[in-house]
Design a protein around this motif. Structure first.
Motif, PDB file in Angstrom:
ATOM      1  N   ALA A  36       0.803  -1.229   0.000  1.00 18.32           N
ATOM      2  CA  ALA A  36       0.000   0.000   0.000  1.00 18.32           C
ATOM      3  C   ALA A  36       0.833   1.276   0.000  1.00 18.32           C
ATOM      4  O   ALA A  36       0.331   2.335   0.363  1.00 18.32           O
ATOM      5  N   THR A  37       2.095   1.205  -0.424  1.00 16.82           N
ATOM      6  CA  THR A  37       2.899   2.427  -0.452  1.00 16.82           C
ATOM      7  C   THR A  37       2.683   3.230  -1.723  1.00 16.82           C
ATOM      8  O   THR A  37       3.096   4.384  -1.811  1.00 16.82           O
ATOM      9  N   SER A  38       2.044   2.617  -2.716  1.00 18.57           N
ATOM     10  CA  SER A  38       1.787   3.316  -3.978  1.00 18.57           C
ATOM     11  C   SER A  38       0.670   2.597  -4.721  1.00 18.57           C
ATOM     12  O   SER A  38       0.156   1.572  -4.266  1.00 18.57           O
ATOM     13  N   GLY A  39       0.295   3.122  -5.868  1.00 20.72           N
ATOM     14  CA  GLY A  39      -0.617   2.434  -6.762  1.00 20.72           C
ATOM     15  C   GLY A  39      -1.977   2.117  -6.178  1.00 20.72           C
ATOM     16  O   GLY A  39      -2.565   2.901  -5.424  1.00 20.72           O
ATOM     17  N   ILE A  40      -2.477   0.940  -6.531  1.00 22.73           N
ATOM     18  CA  ILE A  40      -3.820   0.527  -6.121  1.00 22.73           C
ATOM     19  C   ILE A  40      -3.931   0.458  -4.601  1.00 22.73           C
ATOM     20  O   ILE A  40      -4.918   0.911  -4.019  1.00 22.73           O
ATOM     21  N   GLY A  41      -2.932  -0.135  -3.956  1.00 17.80           N
ATOM     22  CA  GLY A  41      -2.980  -0.280  -2.505  1.00 17.80           C
ATOM     23  C   GLY A  41      -3.101   1.046  -1.785  1.00 17.80           C
ATOM     24  O   GLY A  41      -3.880   1.197  -0.834  1.00 17.80           O
ATOM     25  N   LYS A  42      -2.346   2.027  -2.235  1.00 20.34           N
ATOM     26  CA  LYS A  42      -2.401   3.348  -1.611  1.00 20.34           C
ATOM     27  C   LYS A  42      -3.779   3.969  -1.795  1.00 20.34           C
ATOM     28  O   LYS A  42      -4.323   4.609  -0.877  1.00 20.34           O
ATOM     29  N   GLU A  43      -4.377   3.776  -2.973  1.00 15.00           N
ATOM     30  CA  GLU A  43      -5.718   4.306  -3.233  1.00 15.00           C
ATOM     31  C   GLU A  43      -6.774   3.580  -2.389  1.00 15.00           C
ATOM     32  O   GLU A  43      -7.747   4.195  -1.949  1.00 15.00           O
ATOM     33  N   ILE A  44      -6.573   2.282  -2.158  1.00  9.68           N
ATOM     34  CA  ILE A  44      -7.486   1.552  -1.274  1.00  9.68           C
ATOM     35  C   ILE A  44      -7.433   2.135   0.132  1.00  9.68           C
ATOM     36  O   ILE A  44      -8.467   2.400   0.757  1.00  9.68           O
ATOM     37  N   VAL A  45      -6.213   2.344   0.631  1.00  9.10           N
ATOM     38  CA  VAL A  45      -6.055   2.920   1.972  1.00  9.10           C
ATOM     39  C   VAL A  45      -6.701   4.298   2.036  1.00  9.10           C
ATOM     40  O   VAL A  45      -7.381   4.635   3.013  1.00  9.10           O
ATOM     41  N   LYS A  46      -6.523   5.083   1.003  1.00  5.00           N
ATOM     42  CA  LYS A  46      -7.120   6.428   0.959  1.00  5.00           C
ATOM     43  C   LYS A  46      -8.638   6.348   1.088  1.00  5.00           C
ATOM     44  O   LYS A  46      -9.254   7.097   1.873  1.00  5.00           O
ATOM     45  N   GLY A  47      -9.255   5.427   0.345  1.00  7.22           N
ATOM     46  CA  GLY A  47     -10.705   5.283   0.419  1.00  7.22           C
ATOM     47  C   GLY A  47     -11.169   4.844   1.792  1.00  7.22           C
ATOM     48  O   GLY A  47     -12.203   5.315   2.295  1.00  7.22           O
ATOM     49  N   LEU A  48     -10.416   3.950   2.410  1.00  4.47           N
ATOM     50  CA  LEU A  48     -10.777   3.453   3.739  1.00  4.47           C
ATOM     51  C   LEU A  48     -10.630   4.539   4.804  1.00  4.47           C
ATOM     52  O   LEU A  48     -11.517   4.735   5.645  1.00  4.47           O
ATOM     53  N   LEU A  49      -9.491   5.233   4.782  1.00  2.10           N
ATOM     54  CA  LEU A  49      -9.266   6.304   5.759  1.00  2.10           C
ATOM     55  C   LEU A  49     -10.304   7.414   5.609  1.00  2.10           C
ATOM     56  O   LEU A  49     -10.778   7.969   6.610  1.00  2.10           O
ATOM     57  N   SER A  50     -10.669   7.710   4.374  1.00  4.07           N
ATOM     58  CA  SER A  50     -11.638   8.774   4.124  1.00  4.07           C
ATOM     59  C   SER A  50     -13.006   8.465   4.704  1.00  4.07           C
ATOM     60  O   SER A  50     -13.827   9.380   4.884  1.00  4.07           O
ATOM     61  N   HIS A  51     -13.235   7.174   5.001  1.00  4.50           N
ATOM     62  CA  HIS A  51     -14.527   6.778   5.568  1.00  4.50           C
ATOM     63  C   HIS A  51     -14.359   6.179   6.971  1.00  4.50           C
ATOM     64  O   HIS A  51     -15.133   5.342   7.401  1.00  4.50           O
ATOM     65  N   THR A 252      -3.576   1.517 -23.093  1.00  5.23           N
ATOM     66  CA  THR A 252      -4.391   0.511 -22.400  1.00  5.23           C
ATOM     67  C   THR A 252      -4.405   0.606 -20.886  1.00  5.23           C
ATOM     68  O   THR A 252      -5.117  -0.167 -20.248  1.00  5.23           O
ATOM     69  N   LEU A 253      -3.629   1.498 -20.289  1.00  8.71           N
ATOM     70  CA  LEU A 253      -3.537   1.516 -18.834  1.00  8.71           C
ATOM     71  C   LEU A 253      -4.377   2.631 -18.218  1.00  8.71           C
ATOM     72  O   LEU A 253      -4.512   3.716 -18.783  1.00  8.71           O
ATOM     73  N   TYR A 254      -4.915   2.328 -17.025  1.00  7.28           N
ATOM     74  CA  TYR A 254      -5.787   3.257 -16.314  1.00  7.28           C
ATOM     75  C   TYR A 254      -5.107   3.717 -15.015  1.00  7.28           C
ATOM     76  O   TYR A 254      -4.184   3.065 -14.513  1.00  7.28           O
ATOM     77  N   PRO A 255      -5.562   4.805 -14.407  1.00  8.34           N
ATOM     78  CA  PRO A 255      -4.953   5.306 -13.169  1.00  8.34           C
ATOM     79  C   PRO A 255      -5.302   4.437 -11.961  1.00  8.34           C
ATOM     80  O   PRO A 255      -6.339   3.758 -11.950  1.00  8.34           O
ATOM     81  N   PRO A 256      -4.451   4.454 -10.941  1.00  6.62           N
ATOM     82  CA  PRO A 256      -4.694   3.649  -9.738  1.00  6.62           C
ATOM     83  C   PRO A 256      -6.022   3.913  -9.057  1.00  6.62           C
ATOM     84  O   PRO A 256      -6.595   3.023  -8.437  1.00  6.62           O
ATOM     85  N   SER A 257      -6.533   5.134  -9.158  1.00  7.90           N
ATOM     86  CA  SER A 257      -7.821   5.448  -8.517  1.00  7.90           C
ATOM     87  C   SER A 257      -8.934   4.565  -9.063  1.00  7.90           C
ATOM     88  O   SER A 257      -9.835   4.154  -8.323  1.00  7.90           O
ATOM     89  N   LEU A 258      -8.881   4.243 -10.347  1.00  5.42           N
ATOM     90  CA  LEU A 258      -9.866   3.328 -10.919  1.00  5.42           C
ATOM     91  C   LEU A 258      -9.591   1.890 -10.478  1.00  5.42           C
ATOM     92  O   LEU A 258     -10.515   1.115 -10.226  1.00  5.42           O
ATOM     93  N   GLY A 259      -8.314   1.540 -10.373  1.00  2.00           N
ATOM     94  CA  GLY A 259      -7.958   0.188  -9.950  1.00  2.00           C
ATOM     95  C   GLY A 259      -8.424  -0.147  -8.546  1.00  2.00           C
ATOM     96  O   GLY A 259      -8.640  -1.319  -8.216  1.00  2.00           O
ATOM     97  N   ALA A 260      -8.589   0.870  -7.712  1.00  3.56           N
ATOM     98  CA  ALA A 260      -9.032   0.635  -6.329  1.00  3.56           C
ATOM     99  C   ALA A 260     -10.535   0.415  -6.217  1.00  3.56           C
ATOM    100  O   ALA A 260     -11.015  -0.090  -5.196  1.00  3.56           O
ATOM    101  N   LEU A 261     -11.291   0.768  -7.250  1.00  2.00           N
ATOM    102  CA  LEU A 261     -12.750   0.734  -7.126  1.00  2.00           C
ATOM    103  C   LEU A 261     -13.293  -0.669  -6.871  1.00  2.00           C
ATOM    104  O   LEU A 261     -14.141  -0.862  -5.986  1.00  2.00           O
ATOM    105  N   THR A 262     -12.848  -1.652  -7.644  1.00  5.73           N
ATOM    106  CA  THR A 262     -13.409  -2.998  -7.491  1.00  5.73           C
ATOM    107  C   THR A 262     -13.040  -3.618  -6.146  1.00  5.73           C
ATOM    108  O   THR A 262     -13.923  -4.190  -5.477  1.00  5.73           O
ATOM    109  N   PRO A 263     -11.776  -3.533  -5.699  1.00  5.72           N
ATOM    110  CA  PRO A 263     -11.484  -4.027  -4.347  1.00  5.72           C
ATOM    111  C   PRO A 263     -12.291  -3.325  -3.263  1.00  5.72           C
ATOM    112  O   PRO A 263     -12.758  -3.975  -2.311  1.00  5.72           O
ATOM    113  N   LEU A 264     -12.447  -2.016  -3.371  1.00  5.70           N
ATOM    114  CA  LEU A 264     -13.212  -1.278  -2.358  1.00  5.70           C
ATOM    115  C   LEU A 264     -14.686  -1.654  -2.383  1.00  5.70           C
ATOM    116  O   LEU A 264     -15.334  -1.724  -1.340  1.00  5.70           O
TER     117      LEU A 264
END
Length: 316
Positions: A36-51, A252-264
Motif C-alpha cells: 500500500a505504499t503506492s498504486g492501487i494499494g495506496k488508493e485503497i487505503v485512501k478510500g478506507l481512511l476517508s470513511h 491501455t492503462l488506467y490510473p490507480p484510482s480506478l484500480g481501487a474501485l473494485t477491491p473497495l
C-alpha cells in the motif's frame, strides 16, 4: 474465443457504477492492506481512511511507507499504521501477523493486494521459492492463515459485519495453464519458463486460494473473493521495457484510482456479504474465472502443497 472475449471485456470496462463516495461509514472497522505504499494499494487505503476505518499498511520499505502515510494524512486527515511486512520472506510474514495480533483483537477487511510482476528469472524469495509464486501466493496464503483466528473471532463478535478477504488477481489468470508444481521452487523446470508465464501462474494460484478459502470458511462468516482490479499504471510494472511501457501506458492503462474501485466495492459495500467465492472484474462487476479455479481437485492439491510448505517452515 470465449476466453479472449473475457480478456477484452475485462481490459476495456464500461463506465463504473460504483465510486469511492459510495463507501459507507467504516467507524470501528479495522482493515489491513498489503502493498500500500503506492498504486492501487495506496488508493485503497485512501478510500478506507476517508470513511473512518482504522487501517494498517503492510509494507517492507520504511522510507516508502512513511512517505505514503504522510501523503495520505495530508489528503484525508487520517493516519494509517505501518505494519512491517515482506511477503517474500516467511519469517517477516510470521512476525507481521504476530505484531498485528498483539495490537488488534479484530480484523474486518484484509486486502491481499501486494504482488510482484515479471522480475528477472534469477530472483527468488528468502526461502528459495520463485519470487512471483512466493510473493503472490505462498506469502499471502501464510499471512492469511495466521490471521484466520482473528477473522473468525471478528465474525462471531460482529453479527452486523462479515469479515472479508480480498485477493488481488489479474486478467492474465484467465489465460494461465494448470499449475506446474515443479516451478514453484528454484530449479531447471522454473528456469525454462518465462517471467510472464510465471506471473500468470501466480495470479491463477492466488485466485484458487481465494476460492478455497471461500469454500472452507464461508459458512463460518468469512467472505473471501478475488478481484481483477484492471490494467493499471503502477510500480508493479517496473521491470517492463520502458519504451514498450510508455506506448502501452498511453493505450491501455488506467490510473490507480480506478484500480481501487473494485477491491473497495468488495471490501466495503453492503453487497459484499453476497460475494463469497466470486471473481470480480473492472469496474465493480462480476466476472468468470479460469475454469481451473472451480476445479475442486486442483484447488485441494495447491492447498495441500501450501500447507506443507508453511508446516515445514514452522518446524525450522
Amino acid at each position: 474465443m470465449g476466453v479472449y472475449f473475457s480478456v477484452i471485456r475485462e481490459g476495456y470496462p464500461p463506465k463504473p457504477q460504483f465510486s469511492v463516495d459510495d463507501i459507507p461509514d467504516l467507524s470501528g472497522k479495522v482493515a489491513l492492506v498489503t502493498g500500500a505504499t503506492s498504486g492501487i494499494g495506496k488508493e485503497i487505503v485512501k478510500g478506507l481512511l476517508s470513511h473512518n476505518a482504522k487501517v494498517y499498511v503492510g509494507a517492507r520499505d520504511e522510507e516508502k511507507v512513511r512517505k505514503a502515510i504522510q501523503d495520505l494524512k495530508a489528503e484525508t486527515g487520517k493516519e494509517g499504521i505501518w505494519l512491517e511486512l515482506d511477503l517474500a520472506d516467511l519469517h517477516s510474514v510470521r512476525k507481521a501477523a504476530e505484531d498485528f495480533k498483539s495490537k488488534e483483537k479484530q480484523l474486518h477487511i484484509l486486502f491481499n493486494n501486494a504482488g510482484v510482476m515479471e522480475p528477472p528469472i534469477d530472483k527468488v524469495t528468502a526461502q528459495g521459492y520463485d519470487l512471483q509464486f512466493g510473493t503472490n501466493v505462498l506469502g499471502p496464503f501464510y499471512f492469511t492463515k495466521l490471521l484466520l483466528p482473528t477473522l473468525l473471532k471478528t465474525a462471531k463478535a460482529s453479527p452486523d459485519w462479515k469479515p472479508r478477504i480480498i485477493n488481488t488477481s489479474s486478467v492474465v489468470s484467465i489465460l494461465a495453464d494448470p499449475l506446474n508444481f515443479n516451478t514453484f521452487t528454484d530449479g531447471p523446470a522454473r528456469k525454462k519458463q518465462s517471467p510472464r508465464w510465471l506471473y500468470m501462474q501466480s495470479k491463477l494460484g492466488h485466485t484458487m486460494v481465494a476460492q478455497e478459502l471461500a469454500q472452507q470458511y464461508g459458512e463460518q462468516g468469512i467472505i473471501t473473493l478475488s478481484v481483477n482490479p484492471g490494467n493499471i499504471r503502477t510500480d508493479i510494472r517496473r521491470y517492463y521495457n520502458p519504451i514498450k511501457e510508455a506506448i502501452q501506458g498511453q493505450l491501455t492503462l488506467y490510473p490507480p484510482s480506478l484500480g481501487a474501485l473494485t477491491p473497495l466495492w468488495a471490501g466495503t459495500s453492503p453487497e459484499g456479504v453476497s460475494m463469497n467465492g466470486k471473481y470480480l472484474v473492472p469496474w465493480a462487476r462480476y466476472g468468470t474465472p479460469n475454469p481451473i479455479v472451480l476445479d475442486d481437485r486442483a484447488r485441494k492439491d495447491l492447498w495441500t502443497w501450501l500447507e506443507e510448505q508453511v508446516a515445514k517452515f514452522s518446524r525450522q
